[in-house]
Design an enzyme around this catalytic site. Structure first.
Site, short mmCIF file in Angstrom:
data_model
loop_
_atom_site.label_atom_id
_atom_site.label_comp_id
_atom_site.label_asym_id
_atom_site.label_seq_id
_atom_site.Cartn_x
_atom_site.Cartn_y
_atom_site.Cartn_z
N HIS A 43 -4.04 8.53 8.26
CA HIS A 43 -3.09 7.48 7.86
C HIS A 43 -1.96 8.05 7.01
CE1 HIS A 43 -2.10 3.15 6.84
NE2 HIS A 43 -2.26 3.18 8.15
N ASP A 85 -10.39 -1.83 5.35
CA ASP A 85 -11.70 -1.89 4.68
C ASP A 85 -12.34 -3.26 4.77
OD1 ASP A 85 -10.19 0.28 2.35
OD2 ASP A 85 -11.71 0.80 3.83
N ARG A 143 5.31 20.07 -6.38
CA ARG A 143 5.31 20.06 -7.84
C ARG A 143 6.45 19.14 -8.29
NH1 ARG A 143 6.82 19.57 -12.88
NH2 ARG A 143 6.05 21.10 -14.36
N ARG A 198 -4.43 -1.70 11.79
CA ARG A 198 -5.75 -1.33 12.34
C ARG A 198 -6.74 -2.50 12.32
NH1 ARG A 198 -6.06 3.27 7.89
NH2 ARG A 198 -5.27 1.45 6.77
N HIS A 238 -2.04 -3.51 0.59
CA HIS A 238 -1.78 -2.14 1.05
C HIS A 238 -0.44 -1.69 0.50
CE1 HIS A 238 -1.44 1.36 3.65
NE2 HIS A 238 -2.74 1.22 3.86
N PHE A 297 -8.15 -6.16 0.49
CA PHE A 297 -6.86 -6.82 0.73
C PHE A 297 -5.73 -6.04 0.09
CE2 PHE A 297 -7.94 -10.91 2.64
CZ PHE A 297 -9.30 -11.02 2.37
N HIS A 322 -8.82 2.91 -3.15
CA HIS A 322 -8.60 3.67 -1.91
C HIS A 322 -9.84 3.55 -1.03
CE1 HIS A 322 -7.08 6.56 0.85
NE2 HIS A 322 -7.27 7.67 0.18
N MET A 379 -11.02 -6.75 -3.25
CA MET A 379 -11.22 -5.55 -2.43
C MET A 379 -11.09 -5.86 -0.94
SD MET A 379 -11.71 -3.07 -4.49
CE MET A 379 -10.66 -3.64 -5.82
C1 SDX Z 1 -6.92 2.23 1.73
O1 SDX Z 1 -2.53 4.38 1.67
C2 SDX Z 1 -3.31 4.22 2.64
O2 SDX Z 1 -2.93 4.35 3.82
C3 SDX Z 1 -4.73 3.89 2.26
C4 SDX Z 1 -5.64 3.54 3.44
C5 SDX Z 1 -5.89 4.73 4.32
O3 SDX Z 1 -6.19 4.52 5.51
O4 SDX Z 1 -5.89 5.86 3.80
O5 SDX Z 1 -5.05 2.49 4.20
C6 SDX Z 1 -7.01 3.08 2.94
O6 SDX Z 1 -7.00 2.74 0.64
C7 SDX Z 1 -6.66 0.76 1.90
C8 SDX Z 1 -6.58 0.02 0.53
C9 SDX Z 1 -7.99 -0.22 0.04
N1 SDX Z 1 -7.95 -0.77 -1.33
C10 SDX Z 1 -8.28 -2.04 -1.59
O7 SDX Z 1 -8.58 -2.88 -0.74
C11 SDX Z 1 -8.29 -2.39 -3.08
C12 SDX Z 1 -7.53 -3.69 -3.33
N2 SDX Z 1 -6.11 -3.49 -3.06
C13 SDX Z 1 -5.19 -3.32 -4.14
O8 SDX Z 1 -5.71 -2.54 -5.19
C14 SDX Z 1 -3.78 -2.96 -3.68
O9 SDX Z 1 -3.46 -3.81 -2.67
C15 SDX Z 1 -3.47 -1.54 -3.29
C16 SDX Z 1 -3.81 -0.58 -4.35
C17 SDX Z 1 -4.18 -1.19 -2.03
C18 SDX Z 1 -1.97 -1.47 -3.01
O10 SDX Z 1 -1.37 -1.87 -4.14
P1 SDX Z 1 0.20 -1.62 -4.39
O11 SDX Z 1 0.96 -1.39 -3.16
O12 SDX Z 1 0.33 -0.63 -5.47
O13 SDX Z 1 0.67 -3.02 -4.83
P2 SDX Z 1 0.43 -3.57 -6.23
O14 SDX Z 1 -0.93 -3.19 -6.76
O15 SDX Z 1 1.61 -3.24 -7.04
O16 SDX Z 1 0.37 -5.12 -5.91
C19 SDX Z 1 1.55 -5.90 -5.89
C20 SDX Z 1 1.10 -7.26 -6.43
C21 SDX Z 1 0.45 -7.15 -7.80
O17 SDX Z 1 0.63 -8.39 -8.43
P3 SDX Z 1 1.58 -8.45 -9.74
O18 SDX Z 1 0.98 -7.50 -10.74
O19 SDX Z 1 2.96 -7.96 -9.25
O20 SDX Z 1 1.56 -9.88 -10.13
O21 SDX Z 1 0.08 -7.79 -5.57
C22 SDX Z 1 -1.14 -7.90 -6.28
C23 SDX Z 1 -1.02 -7.02 -7.51
O22 SDX Z 1 -1.84 -7.51 -8.55
N3 SDX Z 1 -2.21 -7.41 -5.43
C24 SDX Z 1 -3.44 -7.89 -5.45
C25 SDX Z 1 -4.13 -7.16 -4.48
N4 SDX Z 1 -3.30 -6.26 -3.92
C26 SDX Z 1 -2.11 -6.41 -4.52
N5 SDX Z 1 -3.99 -8.87 -6.19
C27 SDX Z 1 -5.31 -9.10 -5.95
N6 SDX Z 1 -6.03 -8.44 -5.02
C28 SDX Z 1 -5.49 -7.46 -4.27
N7 SDX Z 1 -6.21 -6.83 -3.39
#
Ligand code: SDX
Length: 386
Positions: free
Chosen positions: A194, A319, A363, A277, A268, A266, A229, A264
């Site tokens: 990915h 996931d 770096r 996917r 990306h 949700f 992740h 968890m």
């Molecule tokens: C993978 O990069 C890749 O390609 C990864 C992957 C791969 O194949 O390698 O696709 C695999 O890691 C998928 C992601 C798995 N992780 C999770 O499901 C953990 C839950 N997801 C979040 O932690 C989050 O969505 C991330 C870390 C995945 C992405 O976060 P971003 O892009 O840094 O966005 P963000 O955290 O800045 O969120 C923006 C807003 C925030 O709200 P505010 O602070 O602006 O009010 O959306 C909210 C976040 O709090 N938010 C969520 C959320 N995801 C984003 N709120 C609650 N639950 C969530 N899951």
């Protein structure tokens, strides 16, 4: 002084380099492996063929696939010393620590006697061989990890089974139904690669110093363990266990969002209107739900997705469907992220080889926000400090 607006926290949106391995396209919600749509690969190819595609740039012809399968069979058995090292890892340690430790030993063994650190990165042939070796060795490491935690004896591989069927055989000690093998094979292809995700970029940073491929994979395993992740697929099941049944979704979400929890499975960093996917993995999950007659899983899955999307407009990532799918296949929750390692080792090693070819140290800069310059002669330790 860097204009702090130039700082891209988490490197969000930063294009760090080029790659020919995969294209993640949020505009069209698509993912290409060396130009092939991942949905087509998941529906038609064995995982071995996709590994070949990621490493070499082409799908294998019949001879190349037969050669890869023969080599994979040569290295799929769990070596005694690797098993002995896994047995030293506490049973209540996280299985990702077992995987990280086993890969580290494989690397130390393979690199023994390879001379100075200047030779660490090795040749293109060395690294393709090393990539295949890790691809072949990881299923037995992951399968044995689950069995030892259950107090079960190791199950030796079977040469009459291809990669996916043998992985399930070594884990459960019985032949899986074809539809389960197909669902598992699809999940490995979807998890394989990915672009510059956190664990892959970790591997590239390590490779950029011309360290060795095994060290890059060990670093990537460490990055993938995190719940933001790879650890998310395991965490999805913890969420399902907390909620229990569909009727509890609303109150559970009220509480979770009130406490600013990340849900968890949700969201990306790249896809903002759904992970390309998910439809393919969800179709595999639906097949398993029907096969195992578990409509309760579908009800809970659908209730949480529809309510969270309605409330926050944040969509499932890979996931979310893969967690319940692996649970239905019989894997322990703690085994889910090691399964991700077994798949993503193909993408990681393809990127390591690409980075070796780029020969460019990674770096970035940082913006200093600590104390202004000051000098030691001004510092007198307090008498109480001595
Ligand atoms: C993978 O990069 C890749 O390609 C990864 C992957 C791969 O194949 O390698 O696709 C695999 O890691 C998928 C992601 C798995 N992780 C999770 O499901 C953990 C839950 N997801 C979040 O932690 C989050 O969505 C991330 C870390 C995945 C992405 O976060 P971003 O892009 O840094 O966005 P963000 O955290 O800045 O969120 C923006 C807003 C925030 O709200 P505010 O602070 O602006 O009010 O959306 C909210 C976040 O709090 N938010 C969520 C959320 N995801 C984003 N709120 C609650 N639950 C969530 N899951």
């Amino acid at each position: 002084m860097t204009d702090t607006t130039d700082i891209k926290k988490g490197l969000a949106g930063v294009v760090a380099d080029v790659t020919a391995i995969s294209k993640v396209n949020p505009e069209t919600n698509s993912l290409l492996y060396r130009g092939y749509p991942v949905q087509e690969l998941a529906a038609t190819q064995p995982f071995e063929a996709v590994a070949h595609l990621l490493w070499t740039g082409e799908l294998p012809d019949a001879v190349a696939l037969a050669d890869l399968r023969a080599t994979e069979r040569e290295h799929r058995a769990l070596a005694d010393e690797v098993r002995a090292v896994i047995d030293l890892v506490p049973l209540d340690a996280h299985p990702m620590d077992e995987v990280r430790t086993a890969v580290s030993l494989l690397g130390a063994q393979d690199l023994a006697g390879s001379g100075s650190v200047l030779a660490a990165s090795g040749s293109a042939e060395d690294n393709l061989r090393r990539s295949i070796r890790l691809f072949a060795a990881l299923p037995a490491i992951v399968a044995y990890g689950q069995r030892r935690r259950r107090g079960q004896e190791m199950v030796a591989p079977r040469d009459d089974l291809d990669y996916a069927a043998n992985f399930l055989w070594m884990t459960f000690g019985e032949e899986a139904d074809d539809l389960v093998v197909d669902a598992f094979n699809r999940s490995m292809i979807l998890y394989a690669e990915h672009s510059f995700n956190a664990s892959t970029f970790t591997a590239r940073v390590i490779a950029s110093t011309l360290s060795d491929l095994y060290s890059a994979v060990v670093g990537a395993v460490g990055a993938l363990k995190g719940p933001l992740h790879g650890g998310a697929n395991e965490a999805v099941l913890h969420v399902f266990d907390e909620i229990g049944e569909a009727a509890n979704v609303s109150p559970w979400l009220d509480d979770a969002l009130e406490n600013k929890r990340k849900i968890m499975g949700f969201g990306h960093r790249v896809y903002k209107r759904g992970d390309s996917r998910v439809p393919t993995m969800k179709a595999a999950l639906d097949t398993l739900i029907e096969h195992y007659e578990r409509p309760d899983v579908a009800e809970l899955y659908d209730a949480l997705e529809s309510e969270f999307v309605a409330r926050k407009g944040i969509y499932p990532n890979l996931d979310y469907p893969s967690g319940p799918a692996y649970a239905l296949m019989g894997f322990d929750t703690l085994t889910f992220t090691p399964l991700f390692v077994a798949a993503r080792v193909t993408g990681w090693t393809a990127h390591v080889m690409e980075q070796f070819g780029a020969n460019a140290l990674i770096r970035p800069l940082s913006e200093y926000v600590g104390p202004a310059e000051r000098h030691v002669e001004g510092y007198v330790p307090d008498a109480a400090d001595v």
